[in-house]
Design a protein around this motif. Structure first.
Motif, mmCIF file in Angstrom:
data_model
loop_
_atom_site.group_PDB
_atom_site.id
_atom_site.type_symbol
_atom_site.label_atom_id
_atom_site.label_comp_id
_atom_site.label_asym_id
_atom_site.label_seq_id
_atom_site.Cartn_x
_atom_site.Cartn_y
_atom_site.Cartn_z
ATOM 1 N N GLN A 1 25.492 35.456 -54.349
ATOM 2 C CA GLN A 1 24.397 35.242 -53.406
ATOM 3 C C GLN A 1 23.323 36.321 -53.513
ATOM 4 O OE1 GLN A 1 24.746 32.387 -51.798
ATOM 5 N NE2 GLN A 1 22.722 32.489 -50.852
ATOM 6 N N HIS A 2 23.739 37.581 -53.658
ATOM 7 C CA HIS A 2 22.767 38.671 -53.696
ATOM 8 C C HIS A 2 21.971 38.690 -55.002
ATOM 9 C CE1 HIS A 2 26.104 40.595 -55.922
ATOM 10 N NE2 HIS A 2 25.154 41.339 -56.494
ATOM 11 N N GLU A 3 22.403 37.909 -55.998
ATOM 12 C CA GLU A 3 21.686 37.841 -57.268
ATOM 13 C C GLU A 3 20.651 36.713 -57.290
ATOM 14 O OE1 GLU A 3 25.129 39.410 -60.356
ATOM 15 O OE2 GLU A 3 25.279 37.347 -59.573
ATOM 16 N N GLY A 4 20.590 35.964 -56.206
ATOM 17 C CA GLY A 4 19.640 34.859 -56.125
ATOM 18 C C GLY A 4 18.188 35.263 -56.324
ATOM 19 N N PRO A 5 17.720 36.346 -55.683
ATOM 20 C CA PRO A 5 16.321 36.738 -55.870
ATOM 21 C C PRO A 5 15.946 36.998 -57.324
ATOM 22 C CG PRO A 5 17.220 37.825 -53.939
ATOM 23 C CD PRO A 5 18.372 37.138 -54.612
ATOM 24 N N ALA A 6 16.863 37.586 -58.097
ATOM 25 C CA ALA A 6 16.574 37.826 -59.516
ATOM 26 C C ALA A 6 16.422 36.515 -60.265
ATOM 27 C CB ALA A 6 17.692 38.670 -60.139
ATOM 28 N N LEU A 7 17.230 35.519 -59.903
ATOM 29 C CA LEU A 7 17.100 34.206 -60.530
ATOM 30 C C LEU A 7 15.762 33.575 -60.186
ATOM 31 C CD1 LEU A 7 18.297 31.816 -62.122
ATOM 32 C CD2 LEU A 7 19.241 30.987 -59.941
ATOM 33 N N VAL A 8 15.355 33.693 -58.931
ATOM 34 C CA VAL A 8 14.050 33.152 -58.521
ATOM 35 C C VAL A 8 12.934 33.803 -59.326
ATOM 36 C CG1 VAL A 8 12.378 32.995 -56.637
ATOM 37 C CG2 VAL A 8 14.805 32.504 -56.206
ATOM 38 N N ASP A 9 12.982 35.116 -59.461
ATOM 39 C CA ASP A 9 11.960 35.826 -60.252
ATOM 40 C C ASP A 9 11.919 35.300 -61.681
ATOM 41 O OD1 ASP A 9 11.307 37.382 -58.080
ATOM 42 O OD2 ASP A 9 12.486 39.113 -58.716
ATOM 43 N N TRP A 10 13.094 35.107 -62.276
ATOM 44 C CA TRP A 10 13.160 34.614 -63.653
ATOM 45 C C TRP A 10 12.572 33.219 -63.764
ATOM 46 C CZ3 TRP A 10 15.759 30.593 -66.181
ATOM 47 C CH2 TRP A 10 15.769 30.675 -67.584
ATOM 48 N N LEU A 11 12.915 32.356 -62.820
ATOM 49 C CA LEU A 11 12.414 30.979 -62.853
ATOM 50 C C LEU A 11 10.899 30.933 -62.680
ATOM 51 C CD1 LEU A 11 15.217 29.243 -60.761
ATOM 52 C CD2 LEU A 11 14.794 28.978 -63.208
ATOM 53 N N VAL A 12 10.382 31.768 -61.811
ATOM 54 C CA VAL A 12 8.922 31.839 -61.635
ATOM 55 C C VAL A 12 8.273 32.315 -62.929
ATOM 56 C CG1 VAL A 12 7.066 33.053 -60.416
ATOM 57 C CG2 VAL A 12 9.006 32.119 -59.141
ATOM 58 N N ASP A 13 8.873 33.317 -63.578
ATOM 59 C CA ASP A 13 8.349 33.813 -64.856
ATOM 60 C C ASP A 13 8.372 32.731 -65.932
ATOM 61 O OD1 ASP A 13 7.879 36.303 -63.801
ATOM 62 O OD2 ASP A 13 9.723 37.207 -64.589
ATOM 63 N N GLN A 14 9.313 31.796 -65.825
ATOM 64 C CA GLN A 14 9.400 30.697 -66.793
ATOM 65 C C GLN A 14 8.369 29.600 -66.525
ATOM 66 O OE1 GLN A 14 11.638 30.969 -69.502
ATOM 67 N NE2 GLN A 14 11.715 32.977 -68.537
ATOM 68 N N GLY A 15 7.624 29.761 -65.435
ATOM 69 C CA GLY A 15 6.561 28.802 -65.138
ATOM 70 C C GLY A 15 6.929 27.691 -64.186
ATOM 71 N N CYS A 16 8.058 27.808 -63.484
ATOM 72 C CA CYS A 16 8.457 26.767 -62.537
ATOM 73 C C CYS A 16 7.427 26.618 -61.419
ATOM 74 C CB CYS A 16 9.814 27.096 -61.925
ATOM 75 S SG CYS A 16 11.192 26.943 -63.077
ATOM 76 N N GLY A 17 7.003 25.404 -61.181
ATOM 77 C CA GLY A 17 6.081 25.158 -60.076
ATOM 78 C C GLY A 17 6.776 25.181 -58.734
ATOM 79 N N HIS A 18 8.032 24.714 -58.716
ATOM 80 C CA HIS A 18 8.852 24.731 -57.508
ATOM 81 C C HIS A 18 10.231 25.280 -57.857
ATOM 82 C CE1 HIS A 18 5.980 21.393 -56.414
ATOM 83 N NE2 HIS A 18 5.951 22.115 -55.317
ATOM 84 N N VAL A 19 10.745 26.120 -56.993
ATOM 85 C CA VAL A 19 12.117 26.609 -57.099
ATOM 86 C C VAL A 19 12.793 26.300 -55.764
ATOM 87 C CG1 VAL A 19 13.627 28.589 -57.468
ATOM 88 C CG2 VAL A 19 11.422 28.459 -58.667
ATOM 89 N N PHE A 20 13.765 25.406 -55.794
ATOM 90 C CA PHE A 20 14.436 24.966 -54.575
ATOM 91 C C PHE A 20 15.695 25.801 -54.367
ATOM 92 C CE2 PHE A 20 11.922 21.509 -56.181
ATOM 93 C CZ PHE A 20 11.432 20.839 -55.068
ATOM 94 N N VAL A 21 15.759 26.509 -53.234
ATOM 95 C CA VAL A 21 16.889 27.395 -52.944
ATOM 96 C C VAL A 21 17.460 27.018 -51.582
ATOM 97 C CG1 VAL A 21 17.687 29.775 -52.790
ATOM 98 C CG2 VAL A 21 15.696 29.226 -54.216
ATOM 99 N N GLN A 22 18.779 26.881 -51.504
ATOM 100 C CA GLN A 22 19.424 26.362 -50.305
ATOM 101 C C GLN A 22 19.905 27.469 -49.379
ATOM 102 O OE1 GLN A 22 21.770 22.895 -51.017
ATOM 103 N NE2 GLN A 22 23.250 23.410 -49.418
ATOM 104 N N THR A 23 19.795 27.206 -48.086
ATOM 105 C CA THR A 23 20.320 28.122 -47.073
ATOM 106 C C THR A 23 21.830 27.943 -46.948
ATOM 107 O OG1 THR A 23 19.913 26.494 -45.324
ATOM 108 C CG2 THR A 23 18.168 28.113 -45.768
ATOM 109 N N THR A 24 22.479 28.943 -46.359
ATOM 110 C CA THR A 24 23.935 28.889 -46.199
ATOM 111 C C THR A 24 24.383 29.090 -44.757
ATOM 112 O OG1 THR A 24 24.118 31.261 -46.708
ATOM 113 C CG2 THR A 24 24.331 29.707 -48.554
ATOM 114 N N ALA A 25 23.474 29.430 -43.852
ATOM 115 C CA ALA A 25 23.838 29.655 -42.448
ATOM 116 C C ALA A 25 24.282 28.355 -41.799
ATOM 117 C CB ALA A 25 22.662 30.263 -41.690
ATOM 118 N N ASP A 26 25.135 28.471 -40.764
ATOM 119 C CA ASP A 26 25.664 27.288 -40.077
ATOM 120 C C ASP A 26 24.853 26.895 -38.850
ATOM 121 O OD1 ASP A 26 27.815 27.025 -41.862
ATOM 122 O OD2 ASP A 26 29.020 28.463 -40.721
ATOM 123 N N ASP A 27 24.118 27.829 -38.289
ATOM 124 C CA ASP A 27 23.384 27.556 -37.056
ATOM 125 C C ASP A 27 21.888 27.520 -37.320
ATOM 126 O OD1 ASP A 27 23.772 30.482 -37.493
ATOM 127 O OD2 ASP A 27 22.413 30.605 -35.777
#
Length: 232
Positions: A39-65
């Motif tokens: 989970q804590h490595e998610g931001p690095a993945l987002v950065d990489w995907l943005v650098d690859q030119g992704c127009g949208h990066v869909f990331v899911q929440t995990t909280a229950d409330d």
């Protein structure tokens, strides 16, 4: 038509994103787990995907409330203006989606299994919904019928249908022919979508023809000194 990739595997994503044919990447906690991303490595993945030119990066929440989901959604959106926050279609999730949408955060409501949930997601201000086509079929529901009903219900609204859980590329072709225009695919299916054996055969024939001299052509004769050319 918008095509997305459903994966967090950098090695598999890289070559496909280089084609420029895919508008971005969808992820969820299960996809991240399969790719060995914590989970804590998610931001690095987002950065990489943005650098690859992704127009949208869909990331899911995990909280229950609802409150926790809103807070997490704001943090995810803070990573990049290309992040779309994915939220499951629970009561808490829809409540959070409405609050985030009111704050201008783009939301995709995911894990959709029935057309009535499309109506709820639209009421929550979601920009996208993700019906799980394959899982609907596994649950003995007519996934194709449900997706088409969702498309009809949401036509003319600000909420788009992004079909997920696709099992074969023909499903994409069949639904696209009926005006469904957004799909997310596993990288294996995306590669299948790009392949056509008859096209590859034709290209091989073109290459073979290019390598051969044209019929009736006269081979070039060297006139360089020392190669049999006449000299004065």
């Amino acid at each position: 038509m918008r095509l997305y990739l459903d994966s967090a595997d950098r090695d598999a994503l890289g070559p496909l994103l280089e084609t420029g044919l895919f508008g971005g990447v969808t992820t969820n906690p299960l996809i991240l787990h399969r790719a060995g991303i914590r989970q804590h490595e998610g931001p690095a993945l987002v950065d990489w995907l943005v650098d690859q030119g992704c127009g949208h990066v869909f990331v899911q929440t995990t909280a229950d409330d609802a409150a926790g989901t809103v807070q997490e959604g704001l943090e995810l959106r803070g990573l990049s203006d290309r992040v779309v926050v994915k939220i499951p279609a629970t009561v808490a999730g829809l409540t959070a989606a409405r609050r985030l949408a009111d704050d201008g955060v783009p939301v995709l409501v995911t894990a959709i299994y029935h057309a009535r949930q499309a109506l709820l997601a639209n009421a929550a201000g979601a920009r996208w919904i993700a019906p799980y086509l394959g899982r609907m079929g596994a649950a003995r529901r007519n996934g194709r019928e449900q997706v088409l009903t969702m498309q009809t219900l949401l036509r003319g609204t600000a909420t788009r249908v992004l079909v997920a859980g696709i099992k074969d590329v023909q499903q994409v072709v069949d639904l696209a022919a009926l005006d469904v225009d957004a799909f997310t695919l596993g990288t294996d299916l995306a590669e299948q979508l790009l392949q056509e054996s008859l096209t590859e055969d034709a290209v091989a024939e073109f290459s073979c023809a290019t390598a051969k001299p044209a019929p009736g052509s006269i081979p070039a004769v060297s006139t360089a000194r020392g190669q049999g050319a006449a000299t004065s």
